[in-house]
Design a protein around this motif. Sequence first.
Motif, short mmCIF file in Angstrom:
data_model
loop_
_atom_site.label_atom_id
_atom_site.label_comp_id
_atom_site.label_asym_id
_atom_site.label_seq_id
_atom_site.Cartn_x
_atom_site.Cartn_y
_atom_site.Cartn_z
N ASN A 155 -76.13 11.37 -11.57
CA ASN A 155 -75.24 10.35 -12.08
C ASN A 155 -74.54 10.87 -13.34
O ASN A 155 -74.93 10.58 -14.46
N ILE A 156 -73.50 11.68 -13.13
CA ILE A 156 -72.79 12.33 -14.23
C ILE A 156 -71.53 11.56 -14.57
O ILE A 156 -70.80 11.11 -13.68
N SER A 157 -71.27 11.42 -15.85
CA SER A 157 -70.10 10.69 -16.33
C SER A 157 -68.82 11.21 -15.67
O SER A 157 -68.61 12.42 -15.56
N PRO A 158 -67.94 10.30 -15.22
CA PRO A 158 -66.67 10.73 -14.61
C PRO A 158 -65.74 11.42 -15.62
O PRO A 158 -64.75 12.03 -15.22
N ASN A 159 -66.05 11.31 -16.91
CA ASN A 159 -65.24 11.97 -17.93
C ASN A 159 -65.47 13.47 -17.98
O ASN A 159 -64.76 14.20 -18.67
N CYS A 160 -66.48 13.93 -17.23
CA CYS A 160 -66.84 15.35 -17.24
C CYS A 160 -66.23 16.07 -16.04
O CYS A 160 -66.24 15.56 -14.92
N LYS A 161 -65.71 17.26 -16.28
CA LYS A 161 -65.14 18.09 -15.22
C LYS A 161 -66.13 19.19 -14.87
O LYS A 161 -66.60 19.92 -15.75
N ILE A 162 -66.47 19.31 -13.58
CA ILE A 162 -67.46 20.29 -13.12
C ILE A 162 -66.78 21.40 -12.33
O ILE A 162 -66.01 21.14 -11.40
N PHE A 163 -67.09 22.66 -12.69
CA PHE A 163 -66.60 23.82 -11.96
C PHE A 163 -67.78 24.56 -11.35
O PHE A 163 -68.82 24.72 -11.99
N GLY B 146 -86.20 19.89 -15.10
CA GLY B 146 -86.07 19.31 -16.43
C GLY B 146 -84.84 19.76 -17.18
O GLY B 146 -84.17 18.97 -17.83
N THR B 147 -84.52 21.07 -17.10
CA THR B 147 -83.36 21.59 -17.83
C THR B 147 -82.07 20.95 -17.34
O THR B 147 -81.18 20.61 -18.12
N GLU B 148 -81.97 20.77 -16.03
CA GLU B 148 -80.78 20.15 -15.47
C GLU B 148 -80.66 18.69 -15.90
O GLU B 148 -79.56 18.19 -16.15
N LYS B 149 -81.79 18.02 -15.98
CA LYS B 149 -81.77 16.63 -16.45
C LYS B 149 -81.31 16.54 -17.90
O LYS B 149 -80.60 15.61 -18.28
N VAL B 150 -81.73 17.52 -18.71
CA VAL B 150 -81.30 17.56 -20.10
C VAL B 150 -79.78 17.70 -20.17
O VAL B 150 -79.11 17.02 -20.95
N LEU B 151 -79.23 18.58 -19.33
CA LEU B 151 -77.79 18.77 -19.30
C LEU B 151 -77.07 17.47 -18.92
O LEU B 151 -76.10 17.07 -19.57
N VAL B 152 -77.54 16.83 -17.87
CA VAL B 152 -76.90 15.59 -17.41
C VAL B 152 -76.99 14.50 -18.48
O VAL B 152 -76.01 13.79 -18.75
N ASN B 153 -78.14 14.37 -19.11
CA ASN B 153 -78.30 13.37 -20.17
C ASN B 153 -77.37 13.65 -21.34
O ASN B 153 -76.82 12.73 -21.96
N MET B 154 -77.20 14.94 -21.65
CA MET B 154 -76.30 15.31 -22.74
C MET B 154 -74.87 14.90 -22.42
O MET B 154 -74.16 14.33 -23.27
N VAL B 155 -74.44 15.19 -21.21
CA VAL B 155 -73.08 14.81 -20.79
C VAL B 155 -72.88 13.31 -20.92
O VAL B 155 -71.89 12.84 -21.50
N ASN B 156 -73.82 12.56 -20.39
CA ASN B 156 -73.66 11.10 -20.36
C ASN B 156 -73.72 10.46 -21.74
O ASN B 156 -73.17 9.38 -21.95
N ASN B 157 -74.36 11.12 -22.69
CA ASN B 157 -74.48 10.56 -24.03
C ASN B 157 -73.38 11.03 -24.98
O ASN B 157 -73.16 10.40 -26.01
N LEU B 158 -72.69 12.11 -24.63
CA LEU B 158 -71.69 12.65 -25.54
C LEU B 158 -70.26 12.62 -24.98
O LEU B 158 -69.32 12.93 -25.71
N SER B 159 -70.10 12.25 -23.72
CA SER B 159 -68.79 12.38 -23.08
C SER B 159 -67.75 11.39 -23.60
O SER B 159 -66.56 11.56 -23.33
N ASN B 160 -68.17 10.37 -24.32
CA ASN B 160 -67.19 9.45 -24.91
C ASN B 160 -66.60 9.99 -26.21
O ASN B 160 -65.55 9.51 -26.67
N GLU B 161 -67.27 10.98 -26.80
CA GLU B 161 -66.82 11.53 -28.07
C GLU B 161 -66.29 12.95 -27.95
O GLU B 161 -65.56 13.42 -28.83
N PHE B 162 -66.67 13.65 -26.86
CA PHE B 162 -66.22 15.01 -26.64
C PHE B 162 -65.70 15.13 -25.21
O PHE B 162 -66.16 14.42 -24.31
#
Length: 352
Positions: free
Chosen positions: A48-56, A16-32
Amino acid sequence: MKNILLLSPTLYSGGGTEKVLVNMVNNLSNEFKIYILTRRIDKKFSYNISPNCKIFVAFQPFTKLVFFNRIIFLIQIFIINLFFRIDKNISFTNSISLDLGFFLPKKTIAFEHWPLSKYKTNQRLLKKIKKIYSKVYSVIVLNQNELKKYKQLLDSKSNSIHLIYNSTKPIKLDIPKKNIVLSIAHFNHQKRNDLLIKSWVKVVREHKNWKLLIIGEGPNLSYCKEIIKKNNIHKYVEIITRTNKVEQYYCKSKIFALSSRFEALPMVLIEAKSYGLPCVSFDVESGPSEIINNNIDGFLIKNNDVNSLAKSLLTLIEDETKISIMSKMSKIDYEKRFSPKKIYSSWRKILN
């Protein structure tokens, strides 16, 4: 555009926590501009993570020297903060929040997914939480009970503690409903799938045209399989391990059940409501009672009461009209309280 770094131990288990993170990325990545630093990632279990996000993925040279790995992980956070000019760090786990909050308090948002009561026997840790969290930019909690506890622990007048529910968006699929009670939970000490299975033994005595479907894996799986074998209900229980097509199971099920020992705000209940499933759960200290409206869109059951859990499942199974009514109420309540539009407006206010 502000730069945000999300910090999570893993992007692996589908929890669940990981899903919250992914949902946050996908909902905020156009503004941040969003970055993720994690210790472990499983490329086979795709998000399914937004391509606007960089993962390390963090470099961890030691297998057993946990303390040194923590230091190296922290150094990598500092490097990313400097190189990418990070404005805010959002930590999804207590240990990272405490380490980072000590060194970068004004840039740290501690996103707590674990009930504070789980730390009550560790007074040293509670003192550390009180000292560090009183200085961080913000502490985010998931339910009213945790909001009250953190305000008592830190400072009742503090305005840096915020309640923000989790959110999700259903994927609409044209799949016919079947006589399935769905549960998504790891087989571990917290989730207690054994109690759900024991209640199902009572249900299938009267209704052999229904199936319990559990999605999960973990250390208690063998024990739960023994219960199934002992009671000869293997035809009426199906266990599926990790899957990235969980929406299919939400769509084809009629009821959702959860038997946890404790929760903060179970993501699976919110997901279930988004798909219009009536939810049945033990009424533990916090979490389910803030999602389920008892007798309106589901049932809250006395904790540990297997008989009452079975009785509530039977109440729904034996009344398709009640399932239909509660299904509609689940969707209405989801839109009112847990939709992305409502939840992420709260995050935008904090990040801006």
